[in-house]
Scaffold this active site. Structure first.
Site, PDB file in Angstrom:
ATOM      1  N   ASN A  75       2.323  -3.391  -3.225  1.00  0.00           N
ATOM      2  CA  ASN A  75       1.920  -3.948  -1.916  1.00  0.00           C
ATOM      3  C   ASN A  75       3.084  -4.652  -1.242  1.00  0.00           C
ATOM      4  O   ASN A  75       2.919  -5.341  -0.229  1.00  0.00           O
ATOM      5  CB  ASN A  75       0.736  -4.901  -2.071  1.00  0.00           C
ATOM      6  CG  ASN A  75       1.079  -6.138  -2.883  1.00  0.00           C
ATOM      7  OD1 ASN A  75       2.224  -6.287  -3.328  1.00  0.00           O
ATOM      8  ND2 ASN A  75       0.111  -7.011  -3.064  1.00  0.00           N
ATOM      9  N   SER A 107     -14.673  17.729   4.253  1.00  0.00           N
ATOM     10  CA  SER A 107     -13.656  18.020   5.277  1.00  0.00           C
ATOM     11  C   SER A 107     -13.645  16.962   6.373  1.00  0.00           C
ATOM     12  O   SER A 107     -12.600  16.635   6.921  1.00  0.00           O
ATOM     13  CB  SER A 107     -13.931  19.388   5.887  1.00  0.00           C
ATOM     14  OG  SER A 107     -15.301  19.481   6.267  1.00  0.00           O
TER      15      SER A 107
END
Lengths: 450, 122
Positions: A75, A107
């Site tokens: 991070n 999708s």
């Protein structure tokens, strides 16, 4: 016939097979399921690995000794504050309930998109296909621009953010903690395998003391499963010691014409099966949000008489014709709503409403030991109204080439809408605003970017 | 029967070739070369395009030059297939004359084509 039987190809074939079946990165030197390359299930799909030669350094994991010496959770926050000798990760992130997002979807969740410039002869040029190699190696999906895990600036210029960017803004410790584990054609039929693989791969990893909180949601929003199956959505929010899961049961559009339509009873048992599966695996303290179905009649209503990009030059192909062509070939992604047959559209909508009620019933009547259950309507009409208020047209919310998937604008409006609902109704899910965000930005800038 | 996706792909590509020729007022041959020239080298996309043009180009040129539409071209080259008792799947409005007549005429045009010697499976 099978080139993979050749000994010198066996290894690479096995790698390709693992990438495709398990939706894990193809290029992953340290095999920690995170990659430094974008496509082939790389960082377009999951947070970019910050050290691809160390399997114990990857986005979303619990920091190793507060990251005094290295950035183990990628991070971008690590090292020790020289003023007081306190590790930055400890100072800025301890107790802030950091979490990431994982999407298990189809999708739509992966943001399937075929650029219209690929099939519009009048605008075609050398520049038209520059993104074709990237798109092909990302399975024609654009998760880096999706509503759940998108981290790039929207190409449409819309200001709304993805769920991941919202999470990152709320707590900069969540940087790079996203995973889009979606698959074109995912549906309830292969959902279980999909979930099992995901749960084994990610959730159990979350269980062991390395993985940090992950807000995972699975979103089979629009999958019309020709075999009459259903899509589901699931969202899990995993905390270091607590796991909270949201199950977005975006049931589906897997509605086949009448005989094979998913019945509420089938749906009830499938949903309960999936919830029980998760209940047995997710640690205590989860949350599950059941997410209803939209009314897909907007597809026909707003598109059928409009020209498809292929028909704009000579005014000879409408979306209605495209829908009929796809249905005739039995490759329509959504036969129940992409049809001139009004009766079938009405029937499909009625069944969709029944399935949504099934979810409501489950959410109000079922109790699980690992998670709490909520229900949220999937109100696409609300998105359309918001868009029209901004001067937009409903057809501008749909993919122009397939005339079916929600496009980038719709996905981001949906994400924003969902974020607001969860934030207002169940703020505990999203973790707190980190008071150190400004200092993190001051010390670490863009935290290594994406 | 042909795979539905293959049929959709064929109709899409032939439509683009036909429209490129129309937009640039060029021959079909030139239009196919133009389309291939737009594709990147990466992933052998350009090379594959030229290979497909070399394989199916001559038939596509004959059929489009005879003013056949993409539906007719793809049925003639057997990327689309109407099985016995099955509906005829087409994207464009049907030709004025009977479909069977049009298809037979198209098949005559490419009768001697070497590509049609092999079953479409490949």
């Amino acid at each position: 016939a099978d080139i993979c039987v050749l000994p010198f190809l066996a290894k690479i074939c096995q790698k390709i097979k693992r990438t495709i079946t398990n939706s894990v990165p193809f290029r992953d030197v340290d095999s920690d399921n995170y990659s430094v390359s974008p496509t082939l299930r790389g960082y377009h799909w999951r947070g970019r690995d910050c050290n691809d030669s160390d399997e114990m350094a990857y986005p979303g994991r619990r920091p190793d000794r507060w990251d005094e010496h290295r950035d183990s959770n990628c991070n971008g926050i690590w090292g020790v504050d020289p003023k007081d000798g306190i590790p930055y990760e400890k100072k800025f992130c301890e107790g802030s309930e950091p979490r990431g997002i994982v999407l298990l979807g189809d999708s739509a969740g992966a943001h399937f998109h075929i650029p219209p410039e690929w099939i519009t002869a009048s605008q075609m040029s050398l520049k038209s296909f520059f993104n074709l190699p990237t798109a092909l190696t990302d399975e024609l999906d654009w998760p880096q621009l999706s509503g759940a895990t998108g981290f790039l600036n929207a190409t449409s210029g819309i200001k709304e953010n993805s769920i991941y960017l919202h999470l990152r803004k709320r707590n900069r410790c969540n940087h790079r903690d996203y995973q889009n584990i979606s698959k074109n054609g995912a549906s309830s039929q292969n959902l279980e395998t999909f979930i099992e693989r995901y749960v084994e791969e990610v959730v159990l990893e979350a269980g062991i003391p390395t993985h940090c909180p992950t807000f995972t949601f699975l979103n089979f929003t629009v999958q019309c499963d020709p075999s009459g199956g259903r899509g589901f959505g699931m969202c899990m929010h995993l905390c270091c010691n607590l796991v909270r899961s949201f199950l977005f049961l975006l049931t589906n559009r897997g509605i086949d014409p009448v005989p094979k339509m998913t019945t509420p009873e089938q749906f009830y048992s499938k949903v309960m099966e999936t919830l029980k599966y998760l209940n047995a695996r997710l640690p205590k303290g989860s949350h599950v949000i059941l997410y209803g179905l939209p009314d897909g009649t907007f597809l026909w209503d707003h598109l059928h008489s409009r020209y498809h990009p292929l028909g704009q030059l000579n005014g000879d192909v409408t979306y209605g014709q495209l829908y009929a062509f796809l249905s005739c070939l039995q490759v329509s992604p959504c036969h129940g709503w992409m049809t001139a047959n009004e009766t079938l559209r009405t029937l499909t909508s009625q069944r969709a409403a029944q399935l949504s009620n099934t979810l409501k019933k489950i959410a109000t009547s079922q109790k699980f030991t690992s998670f709490r259950l909520y229900y949220v309507d999937f109100d696409f009409q609300e998105i359309i109204r918001k868009w029209q208020k901004r001067g937009g047209q409903p057809w501008q919310l749909l993919e122009p080439v397939d005339g079916f998937h929600p496009n980038e604008v719709a996905l981001l409006l949906l994400a924003d809408n969902l974020w607001d609902k969860v934030r207002l109704q169940w703020p505990q899910v999203l973790g707190k605003e980190n008071p150190f965000n400004a200092q993190i930005e001051q010390v670490f800038g863009d935290q290594g970017g994406h | 029967p042909s795979n539905g996706h293959t049929c959709v792909g064929c109709v899409l590509v032939v439509s683009v070739i036909k429209q490129l020729a129309q937009v640039h007022n060029s021959t079909v041959q030139a239009s196919m070369e133009r389309l291939c020239s737009y594709l990147p080298e990466k992933l052998f996309l350009k090379a594959t395009c030229y290979l497909v043009v070399r394989t199916f180009g001559p038939d596509i040129i004959k059929l489009l030059s005879a003013d056949m539409n993409a539906d007719v071209v793809c049925h003639t080259l057997e990327f689309c297939h109407q099985g016995p008792g099955q509906a005829l799947c087409h994207l464009y409005p049907l030709p004025k004359e009977a479909w069977k007549v049009t298809l037979e005429k198209a098949r005559q045009i490419v009768k001697k084509s070497p590509t049609l010697k092999h079953p479409r499976g490949g």
